[in-house]
Design a protein around this motif. Structure first.
Motif, short mmCIF file in Angstrom:
data_model
loop_
_atom_site.label_atom_id
_atom_site.label_comp_id
_atom_site.label_asym_id
_atom_site.label_seq_id
_atom_site.Cartn_x
_atom_site.Cartn_y
_atom_site.Cartn_z
N ALA A 1 -25.99 43.33 9.57
CA ALA A 1 -25.39 43.57 8.26
C ALA A 1 -25.57 42.36 7.36
O ALA A 1 -25.81 42.48 6.15
CB ALA A 1 -23.92 43.92 8.40
N LYS A 2 -25.45 41.17 7.94
CA LYS A 2 -25.63 39.95 7.16
C LYS A 2 -27.12 39.65 6.94
O LYS A 2 -27.53 39.22 5.86
CB LYS A 2 -24.97 38.77 7.88
CG LYS A 2 -24.97 37.48 7.10
CD LYS A 2 -24.19 36.40 7.82
CE LYS A 2 -24.15 35.10 6.99
NZ LYS A 2 -23.38 34.04 7.68
N SER B 1 -21.58 54.99 4.02
CA SER B 1 -21.47 53.53 3.95
C SER B 1 -22.65 52.88 4.65
O SER B 1 -22.82 53.03 5.86
CB SER B 1 -20.16 53.06 4.61
OG SER B 1 -20.15 51.66 4.78
N ARG C 1 -28.50 41.94 4.21
CA ARG C 1 -27.70 42.03 2.99
C ARG C 1 -28.60 41.73 1.79
O ARG C 1 -29.32 40.73 1.77
CB ARG C 1 -26.55 41.02 3.05
CG ARG C 1 -25.54 41.19 1.92
CD ARG C 1 -24.32 40.33 2.17
NE ARG C 1 -23.20 40.78 1.36
CZ ARG C 1 -21.95 40.40 1.54
NH1 ARG C 1 -21.67 39.56 2.53
NH2 ARG C 1 -20.99 40.85 0.78
N SER D 1 -25.68 38.77 12.43
CA SER D 1 -25.54 40.23 12.51
C SER D 1 -26.54 40.90 11.58
O SER D 1 -26.98 40.32 10.57
CB SER D 1 -24.11 40.64 12.12
OG SER D 1 -23.88 40.37 10.75
N ARG E 1 -23.13 49.67 5.18
CA ARG E 1 -22.69 48.63 6.11
C ARG E 1 -22.20 49.23 7.43
O ARG E 1 -22.49 48.68 8.49
CB ARG E 1 -21.57 47.79 5.47
CG ARG E 1 -21.15 46.61 6.35
CD ARG E 1 -20.09 45.76 5.71
NE ARG E 1 -18.86 46.50 5.50
CZ ARG E 1 -18.27 46.64 4.31
NH1 ARG E 1 -18.82 46.10 3.24
NH2 ARG E 1 -17.14 47.32 4.19
N ASP E 2 -21.47 50.34 7.36
CA ASP E 2 -21.01 50.98 8.59
C ASP E 2 -22.19 51.41 9.45
O ASP E 2 -22.17 51.24 10.67
CB ASP E 2 -20.13 52.19 8.27
CG ASP E 2 -18.75 51.79 7.78
OD1 ASP E 2 -18.52 50.57 7.58
OD2 ASP E 2 -17.89 52.68 7.59
N ILE F 1 -25.28 50.16 9.50
CA ILE F 1 -25.97 49.00 10.07
C ILE F 1 -25.14 48.36 11.17
O ILE F 1 -25.68 47.89 12.18
CB ILE F 1 -26.28 47.98 8.95
CG1 ILE F 1 -27.24 48.60 7.92
CG2 ILE F 1 -26.92 46.72 9.54
CD1 ILE F 1 -27.46 47.74 6.69
N THR F 2 -23.82 48.36 11.02
CA THR F 2 -22.95 47.80 12.05
C THR F 2 -23.04 48.59 13.35
O THR F 2 -23.10 48.03 14.44
CB THR F 2 -21.50 47.76 11.56
OG1 THR F 2 -21.41 46.94 10.38
CG2 THR F 2 -20.57 47.19 12.63
N ASP G 1 -26.33 47.83 14.93
CA ASP G 1 -26.27 46.50 15.54
C ASP G 1 -25.62 46.58 16.91
O ASP G 1 -26.08 45.98 17.89
CB ASP G 1 -25.48 45.56 14.63
CG ASP G 1 -25.76 44.09 14.93
OD1 ASP G 1 -26.54 43.81 15.87
OD2 ASP G 1 -25.21 43.22 14.24
N GLY H 1 -18.74 49.34 1.95
CA GLY H 1 -20.11 49.24 2.43
C GLY H 1 -21.19 49.82 1.56
O GLY H 1 -22.25 50.19 2.07
#
Length: 389
Positions: free
Chosen positions: A11-12, A221, A15, A9, A223-224, A226-227, A230, A52
Motif C-alpha cells: 500500500a505504501k 477501496s 501509493r 508494504s 487500499r483495502d 492492496i492490503t 499484501d 482508501g
C-alpha cells in the motif's frame, strides 16, 4: 550474520505520488492540473470519499505539485519534477512549509489556534504554506469555530486541504468556504485492473478467482484491496510458482467459500434442514465467522434475484458457479428469493447481538426453510385474477 531490511508494504510502495499515478480519479486530476497550470488555486480544498480511494494521497500530491519550482506536464497533467529543493524536502518529510495534521488525535481548539498562529508567518522555502488536515470531521465544535475565521480571510500564502470520510459531520459554514471534490468509489473492474498491475510487477501468482474475491472484498477501496493482496503474498514462498487461489484467500480471512454458500442455499431450497445445519456446524467447528457466512448467503440471494430479473446479469465473483445458480433459479420464485434475502439481511443485526452465534444462525436457516413452505405470492396473485408481472 543475518541482516534485516525494513519491509515496505504494498500500500505504501504503490501509493501515488503525482496526478498521473492517481488511479480512477480523472475529474479531480483534470481540474486541479488546470488550476495549478493557470495559477487559479483556491485557498481551501475539501476531499471526501470512503476509505482508501486516495484522499490523503491527493492532498499530498497537491501540496507537492503547487510548491514544485520546476513543474512538468505529463499526459496533459502537471507533475512535480521530484528533484528541486521543495520536492526533496517533501519526499524526506522535512519540508517546513507542508504541515500534515491528524484531526483524529488533535481535535481541540488549541490545536487550531496553533495552526492560525503559524499561518501568519510566510513560508520559508516554498511559495505556499500548506496545511493538510486529515479526518477533519473529528474536530470539536469550538475548533471548527476557530477554523472558520481564518477560512473567511486566509493569508494569500496559505492553502488548506481537508480530507474526510464523513463530510456530513462538517459544518456547512466550513464546507461552503472550500472547493469540494468527492473522490468516487472504485469499480470492481478498476480494482481488478489495479491488482493485476501490482501482481505483475511483484511477480505474484494469483488465480483469476482469487483476484475477483479480493476485488469483491475491497468494496471499492483501493487500499483495502492492496492490503489484502499484501497479506495474501505471504501465503507462499516468493521463490515458488505456486498460485494463490480463492480458497486460500477465504481461509486467510476466515471467510466461507462461495461453493459452501451455494451448497447451503441449495439445502434450504430442497427443505433439507439436516443437511443445511450439518454444513453450518462443520463451518462453525472450523472457526469460520458466522456473521460473514450470513452476509455471504444474503449477497448470493441478492445476486440470484438480479440474475432472475435480468437474464444477462452476471458477476465475476460467481462466474465459476453459473450452472449451479441456473439450477437454483429453476425451482424458486422471485418472491421466495426476496423473502429469504430479508431473512438473512435482517439476520445480520440479530447475529451481532446474539448470545449464541450458532443457534442464531441455525434459526435463520430454519426460518428460511419454513418460508419456502408458504404459498408463493405469484400463485396468490393468479388466484385473485390479477395480472402477473
Amino acid at each position: 550474520m543475518i541482516t534485516f531490511t525494513s519491509y515496505i508494504s504494498l500500500a505504501k510502495k504503490y501509493r501515488p505520488t503525482k496526478f498521473t499515478e492517481l488511479f480512477a480519479q480523472g475529474a479531480l486530476t483534470k481540474i486541479l492540473s488546470y488550476a495549478i497550470q493557470h495559477n487559479r488555486l483556491a485557498q481551501s480544498y475539501l476531499l471526501t470519499g470512503i476509505r482508501g480511494v486516495g484522499k490523503t494521497s491527493s492532498a499530498r500530491i497537491i501540496a507537492k505539485t503547487i510548491n514544485c519550482t520546476a513543474q512538468m506536464v505529463e499526459q496533459e497533467q502537471v507533475v512535480p519534477c521530484g528533484r528541486c529543493q521543495n520536492c526533496q524536502g517533501f519526499l524526506n518529510n522535512t519540508h517546513p512549509d507542508i504541515i500534515e495534521i491528524d484531526a483524529a488525535s488533535r481535535t481541540s481548539v488549541d490545536d487550531i489556534r496553533e495552526i492560525i498562529n503559524s499561518s501568519e508567518y510566510k513560508p520559508l522555502l516554498a511559495k505556499y504554506k500548506v496545511f493538510i488536515i486529515d479526518e477533519v470531521h473529528m474536530l470539536s465544535k469550538s475548533a471548527f469555530s476557530a477554523l472558520l475565521k481564518i477560512l473567511e480571510e486566509p493569508p494569500t500564502h496559505v492553502i488548506f486541504i481537508f480530507a474526510t470520510t464523513e463530510v456530513q459531520k462538517i459544518p456547512l459554514t466550513i464546507i461552503s468556504r472550500c472547493q469540494r471534490y468527492d473522490l468516487r468509489r472504485f469499480t470492481f473492474n478498476e480494482i481488478q485492473q489495479l491488482l493485476q498491475q501490482i501482481i505483475k510487477q511483484e511477480n505474484l501468482h494469483l488465480s483469476q478467482e482469487a483476484v475477483n474475491t479480493i476485488a469483491h472484498l475491497a468494496e471499492g477501496s483501493a487500499r483495502d484491496a492492496i492490503t489484502i493482496l499484501d497479506q495474501a503474498a505471504n501465503l507462499v514462498d516468493g521463490k515458488q510458482l505456486q498460485s494463490i487461489d480463492a480458497a486460500m484467500i477465504n481461509q486467510m480471512l476466515g471467510l466461507v467459500t462461495t461453493h459452501s454458500v451455494i451448497k447451503i442455499l441449495q439445502k434450504i431450497l430442497l427443505h433439507d434442514l439436516g443437511g443445511a445445519l450439518e454444513l453450518v456446524e462443520c463451518l462453525y467447528n472450523k472457526s469460520m465467522d458466522l456473521e460473514k457466512l450470513i452476509a455471504s448467503i444474503s449477497d448470493l440471494i441478492a445476486y440470484c434475484c438480479k440474475h432472475k430479473m435480468l437474464k444477462n446479469y452476471s458477476s465475476p465473483l460467481y462466474e465459476s458457479y453459473q450452472q449451479d445458480i441456473t439450477n437454483i433459479l429453476t425451482d424458486v420464485s422471485l418472491s421466495q428469493l426476496t423473502i429469504m434475502w430479508q431473512i438473512f439481511n435482517n439476520g445480520l443485526q440479530d447475529i451481532r447481538s446474539a448470545h449464541n452465534l450458532l443457534i442464531t444462525t441455525e434459526m435463520l436457516i430454519i426460518k428460511a426453510i419454513y418460508a419456502q413452505t408458504l404459498p408463493k405470492a405469484e400463485d396468490l396473485i393468479s388466484q385473485e385474477g390479477l395480472p402477473r408481472r
